[in-house]
Design a protein around this motif. Structure first.
Motif, PDB file in Angstrom:
ATOM      1  N   UNK A  67       0.832  -1.203   0.000  1.00 53.53           N
ATOM      2  CA  UNK A  67       0.000   0.000   0.000  1.00 53.53           C
ATOM      3  C   UNK A  67       0.868   1.255   0.000  1.00 53.53           C
ATOM      4  N   UNK A  68       0.242   2.376  -0.303  1.00 53.69           N
ATOM      5  CA  UNK A  68       0.954   3.659  -0.291  1.00 53.69           C
ATOM      6  C   UNK A  68       1.630   3.894   1.061  1.00 53.69           C
ATOM      7  N   UNK A  69       0.964   3.457   2.135  1.00 54.20           N
ATOM      8  CA  UNK A  69       1.508   3.669   3.477  1.00 54.20           C
ATOM      9  C   UNK A  69       2.793   2.881   3.718  1.00 54.20           C
ATOM     10  N   UNK A  70       2.976   1.768   3.016  1.00 56.27           N
ATOM     11  CA  UNK A  70       4.228   1.029   3.158  1.00 56.27           C
ATOM     12  C   UNK A  70       5.408   1.867   2.677  1.00 56.27           C
ATOM     13  N   UNK A 267      -5.042  -1.597  17.195  1.00 53.08           N
ATOM     14  CA  UNK A 267      -5.576  -2.725  16.430  1.00 53.08           C
ATOM     15  C   UNK A 267      -4.479  -3.259  15.502  1.00 53.08           C
ATOM     16  N   UNK A 268      -4.871  -4.071  14.543  1.00 55.46           N
ATOM     17  CA  UNK A 268      -3.904  -4.758  13.688  1.00 55.46           C
ATOM     18  C   UNK A 268      -3.113  -3.805  12.807  1.00 55.46           C
ATOM     19  N   UNK A 273      -2.346   0.355   8.719  1.00 57.15           N
ATOM     20  CA  UNK A 273      -3.794   0.424   8.532  1.00 57.15           C
ATOM     21  C   UNK A 273      -4.419   1.675   9.130  1.00 57.15           C
ATOM     22  N   UNK A 274      -3.981   2.073  10.331  1.00 54.98           N
ATOM     23  CA  UNK A 274      -4.547   3.280  10.933  1.00 54.98           C
ATOM     24  C   UNK A 274      -4.131   4.524  10.164  1.00 54.98           C
ATOM     25  N   UNK A 275      -2.906   4.510   9.639  1.00 57.82           N
ATOM     26  CA  UNK A 275      -2.464   5.640   8.820  1.00 57.82           C
ATOM     27  C   UNK A 275      -3.256   5.711   7.517  1.00 57.82           C
ATOM     28  N   UNK A 276      -3.640   4.548   6.994  1.00 59.87           N
ATOM     29  CA  UNK A 276      -4.456   4.526   5.782  1.00 59.87           C
ATOM     30  C   UNK A 276      -5.833   5.128   6.033  1.00 59.87           C
ATOM     31  N   UNK A 277      -6.276   5.054   7.278  1.00 60.43           N
ATOM     32  CA  UNK A 277      -7.561   5.641   7.656  1.00 60.43           C
ATOM     33  C   UNK A 277      -7.440   7.120   8.022  1.00 60.43           C
ATOM     34  N   UNK A 278      -6.226   7.645   7.944  1.00 56.41           N
ATOM     35  CA  UNK A 278      -6.031   9.068   8.176  1.00 56.41           C
ATOM     36  C   UNK A 278      -5.703   9.456   9.603  1.00 56.41           C
ATOM     37  N   UNK A 279      -5.507   8.481  10.479  1.00 50.79           N
ATOM     38  CA  UNK A 279      -5.163   8.791  11.872  1.00 50.79           C
ATOM     39  C   UNK A 279      -3.703   9.226  11.958  1.00 50.79           C
ATOM     40  N   UNK A 280      -3.448  10.301  12.641  1.00 44.64           N
ATOM     41  CA  UNK A 280      -2.107  10.879  12.671  1.00 44.64           C
ATOM     42  C   UNK A 280      -1.476  10.856  14.053  1.00 44.64           C
ATOM     43  N   UNK A 281      -2.117  10.139  14.987  1.00 36.03           N
ATOM     44  CA  UNK A 281      -1.566  10.090  16.333  1.00 36.03           C
ATOM     45  C   UNK A 281      -0.223   9.367  16.335  1.00 36.03           C
ATOM     46  N   UNK A 282       0.541   9.585  17.391  1.00 33.90           N
ATOM     47  CA  UNK A 282       1.853   8.976  17.534  1.00 33.90           C
ATOM     48  C   UNK A 282       1.664   7.588  18.154  1.00 33.90           C
TER      49      UNK A 282
END
Length: 298
Positions: A67-70, A267-268, A273-282
């Motif tokens: 994925x792009x996030x990789x 989560x997994x 996956x969380x970055x793909x959902x737009x979450x930017x937390x550390x």
């Protein structure tokens, strides 16, 4: 994840090499793609002068491309090393996706990619391997292959130990029997029925074994590990948590150098996956992973 079939999802997603070339244009560097035996390719990032090379096996249930996030995550690793006065080179293995390629083809391709690096002059200690989710499965299978040669996969001869292995939310069992598959079902993005389709596609008619299901291998299987440092992460809220726990515990029995980090509330494969959902937390897992990577390139 149950909304599209595997082939529908594959049709609308770029291949790993296509995603890599798009990322190269974005970052303005020339793509470097190398072909290996058994039909695999490697996509390279980072300086050729680096003393350490991280070989990354991407996640995606063995059914989906990187994925792009990789690419963003791996580029961050390269930049992290640079900011700390070190260099890191990364090679992403583009393995054959299921159901077109089934186990142990992907393990053959992983071995071919490492053999290529060794033939190019790298010492085993200069090589780090890593993978997230299904890629973590492949990293574990490769690690096991170093001490227990899979009967259908070429052996690999090492002059010393591999430098390190990083398993991020590794998919280490297909049984779906441990408690976290039920207790974390509503906390995770992984749908058990869909995951079952992925594992069936990946295994085809091949029987499960200790290479394909590392969590089901006994502690004795991991004796004499040919990797200097091993780190394994899991999310406290992922369905795979208990599978990963037992796998880490079994590996650690004869290998006290193994580190296991379980990120509370994650989560997994949160770093992807969380970055793909737009979450930017550390993310706590991300902090652990970055620290582990940095310690091995400095």
């Amino acid at each position: 994840m149950s909304g599209l079939t595997v082939k529908q999802s594959q049709a609308i997603q770029p291949t790993t090499s296509e995603g890599y070339q798009t990322f190269c244009k974005k970052q303005k560097f020339k793509p470097e793609i190398v072909e290996f035996e058994h039909g695999a390719t490697g996509c390279f990032l980072g300086p050729k002068t680096a003393k350490k090379t991280l070989v990354w096996f991407h996640g995606g249930g063995y059914n989906f491309a990187a994925a792009e996030e990789h690419w963003g995550m791996l580029w961050d690793f390269i930049e992290l090393a640079k900011k700390n006065g070190a260099e890191l080179r990364v090679m992403v293995l583009e393995y054959e996706l299921a159901p077109y390629g089934v186990f142990p083809l992907q393990l053959k391709q992983a071995v071919a990619s490492i053999q290529y690096l060794l033939n190019s002059g790298l010492q085993p200690s200069q090589i780090l391997i890593g993978g997230d989710s299904a890629g973590g499965n492949l990293a574990a299978a490769f690690t096991a292959h170093l001490t227990h040669t899979h009967p259908s996969v070429p052996a690999i001869d090492l002059s010393s130990n591999i430098g390190g292995a990083l398993l991020v939310s590794p998919w280490v069992s297909f049984t779906q029997e441990r408690a976290s598959w039920k207790s974390n079902h509503k906390k995770d993005a992984l749908d058990p029925a869909t995951v079952r389709i992925w594992s069936d596609n990946f295994m085809g008619k091949t029987p499960n074994d200790n290479w394909s299901q590392p969590a089901e291998a006994p502690a004795e299987w991991w004796k004499g590990l040919k990797v200097d440092d091993v780190a394994i992460t899991a999310g406290g809220n992922e369905v795979l948590r208990d599978d990963i726990r037992i796998c880490a515990e079994n590996i650690k029995v004869h290998n006290p150098q193994v580190e296991y980090f379980e990120a509370p509330g994650e989560a997994h494969d949160a770093i992807i996956m969380d970055k793909a959902l737009g979450l930017k937390e550390d993310f706590a897992s991300e902090q652990f992973i970055r620290k582990w990577i940095l310690a091995r390139v400095k």
